[in-house]
Motif scaffolding. Structure first.
Motif, short mmCIF file in Angstrom:
data_model
loop_
_atom_site.label_atom_id
_atom_site.label_comp_id
_atom_site.label_asym_id
_atom_site.label_seq_id
_atom_site.Cartn_x
_atom_site.Cartn_y
_atom_site.Cartn_z
N THR A 130 59.13 45.88 19.73
CA THR A 130 58.72 45.15 20.95
C THR A 130 57.26 44.74 20.88
N TYR A 131 56.73 44.70 19.67
CA TYR A 131 55.30 44.38 19.50
C TYR A 131 54.96 42.99 20.04
N VAL A 132 55.75 41.99 19.67
CA VAL A 132 55.48 40.62 20.11
C VAL A 132 55.60 40.53 21.63
N ASN A 133 56.62 41.18 22.19
CA ASN A 133 56.79 41.17 23.65
C ASN A 133 55.60 41.77 24.36
N SER A 134 55.13 42.91 23.86
CA SER A 134 53.99 43.57 24.48
C SER A 134 52.74 42.71 24.42
N VAL A 135 52.52 42.09 23.28
CA VAL A 135 51.34 41.23 23.14
C VAL A 135 51.41 40.04 24.08
N MET A 136 52.58 39.41 24.18
CA MET A 136 52.74 38.25 25.05
C MET A 136 52.61 38.63 26.52
N ILE A 137 53.06 39.81 26.89
CA ILE A 137 52.91 40.27 28.28
C ILE A 137 51.44 40.42 28.62
N VAL A 138 50.70 41.06 27.72
CA VAL A 138 49.26 41.26 27.96
C VAL A 138 48.53 39.92 28.01
N LEU A 139 48.84 39.03 27.07
CA LEU A 139 48.18 37.72 27.05
C LEU A 139 48.49 36.90 28.30
N ALA A 140 49.77 36.85 28.67
CA ALA A 140 50.18 36.05 29.82
C ALA A 140 49.57 36.57 31.10
N ASP A 141 49.64 37.88 31.29
CA ASP A 141 49.11 38.44 32.53
C ASP A 141 47.59 38.47 32.54
N ALA A 142 46.99 38.62 31.37
CA ALA A 142 45.53 38.55 31.31
C ALA A 142 45.06 37.15 31.71
N PHE A 143 45.78 36.13 31.22
CA PHE A 143 45.41 34.76 31.55
C PHE A 143 45.62 34.49 33.04
N CYS A 144 46.81 34.80 33.53
CA CYS A 144 47.14 34.48 34.93
C CYS A 144 46.36 35.35 35.91
N ASP A 145 46.43 36.67 35.71
CA ASP A 145 45.83 37.58 36.69
C ASP A 145 44.31 37.56 36.65
N ILE A 146 43.75 37.59 35.44
CA ILE A 146 42.28 37.59 35.34
C ILE A 146 41.72 36.26 35.82
N LEU A 147 42.40 35.15 35.51
CA LEU A 147 41.95 33.84 35.99
C LEU A 147 41.99 33.79 37.52
N ASN A 148 43.08 34.26 38.10
CA ASN A 148 43.18 34.30 39.56
C ASN A 148 42.13 35.21 40.16
N PHE A 149 41.90 36.35 39.50
CA PHE A 149 40.90 37.29 40.00
C PHE A 149 39.51 36.66 39.99
N LEU A 150 39.17 35.97 38.90
CA LEU A 150 37.86 35.33 38.82
C LEU A 150 37.71 34.22 39.86
N MET A 151 38.78 33.47 40.10
CA MET A 151 38.75 32.43 41.12
C MET A 151 38.56 33.04 42.51
N THR A 152 39.19 34.19 42.74
CA THR A 152 39.03 34.89 44.03
C THR A 152 37.60 35.37 44.20
N VAL A 153 37.02 35.93 43.12
CA VAL A 153 35.63 36.40 43.18
C VAL A 153 34.68 35.25 43.48
N VAL A 154 34.89 34.12 42.79
CA VAL A 154 34.04 32.95 43.02
C VAL A 154 34.18 32.45 44.45
N SER A 155 35.41 32.42 44.95
CA SER A 155 35.65 31.96 46.33
C SER A 155 34.92 32.84 47.33
N TYR A 156 35.01 34.15 47.13
CA TYR A 156 34.32 35.04 48.06
C TYR A 156 32.81 35.00 47.88
N GLY A 157 32.37 34.62 46.70
CA GLY A 157 30.94 34.41 46.53
C GLY A 157 30.44 33.29 47.44
N PHE A 158 31.20 32.18 47.49
CA PHE A 158 30.85 31.08 48.38
C PHE A 158 30.97 31.49 49.85
#
Length: 248
Positions: A130-158
């Protein structure tokens, strides 16, 4: 490879079943464990989850129907584009994860230790790599969740920057009070998401995963509309007009 999924209703002493039929796998069905290990609390858990769902659904419907200024500050076209973009990304990610899951072999056991078909506990049941699956899960969620998190932080900064420019202390206090409540819910949501998806599969914990799942699928959507509605004078006034129950 084709995948068919049947979801059966939960009845007393009968777990929810997801059936996968494929001529390339040894396991022919998966059983969602849910909270079946807490049989003495079934009615209590059912009441709690039903209440969460009802409050979340009602609160979000009221937010959509009400006196907030979304319609004047944001065009419907732009709002529709944002919604379509989110749904498109989710569908794309789901298609990738599902395609990768189809290449796995399952030799047993077949009990998914969760209350929905979550990927990490399902990967633990695979008897192939399940190596490929695990890597893709981390990559996909890192991209989606971390991007959303950063956008939320920036929004609250404003938002915080705008609050600090307010002249009255009462206005600043009220604004910070609302923002702090919302930030608590946001932090709780992202903490649960990061724990459930970013952490490696090898450190997966059944009970902690279920608890995290409850936080980001039930509790956060329930608290969000409550913060927006019950702490807003315009929303309270609209509720009093809509229903005699809220007039008191």
């Amino acid at each position: 490879m084709k995948l068919w999924v049947e979801i059966l209703l939960i009845v007393p002493k009968t777990p929810l079943i997801c059936r996968t039929m494929s001529n390339q796998t040894m396991v022919t069905e998966f059983i969602l464990q849910g909270f079946s290990e807490y049989q003495e609390y079934w009615l209590l858990l059912f009441g709690c989850f039903l209440s969460f769902y009802f409050v979340a659904l009602t609160g979000n419907v009221l937010i959509i129907l009400h006196p907030l200024h979304y319609s004047t500050m944001m065009r419907k076209t732009f709002c529709s584009m944002l919604a379509a973009g989110v749904w498109g990304l989710c569908a794309f990610n789901t298609a990738i994860q599902t395609g990768l899951m189809l290449h796995l072999n399952f030799c047993g056991p077949n009990v998914i230790t969760h209350f929905f078909c979550e990927i990490p506990p399902l990967l633990l049941l695979s008897c192939s790599s399940t190596y490929v699956n695990s890597v893709m899960i981390v990559l996909a969620d890192a991209f989606c969740d971390i991007l959303n998190f950063l956008m939320t932080v920036v929004s609250y900064g404003f938002i915080i920057s705008s609050i600090l420019k307010m002249r009255t202390k009462e206005g600043k206090k009220k604004a910070f009070s609302t923002c702090s409540s919302h930030l608590i819910v946001v932090c709780m949501y992202y903490t649960a998401i990061f724990y459930a998806y970013i952490s490696p599969v090898s450190s997966y914990s059944v009970e902690k995963s279920k608890f995290a799942g409850v936080l980001y699928t039930m509790l956060s959507p329930t608290l969000n509309p409550l913060i927006y509605t019950l702490r807003n004078k315009e929303v309270k006034a609209a509720l009093r007009k809509l229903s005699p129950f809220f007039r008191h």
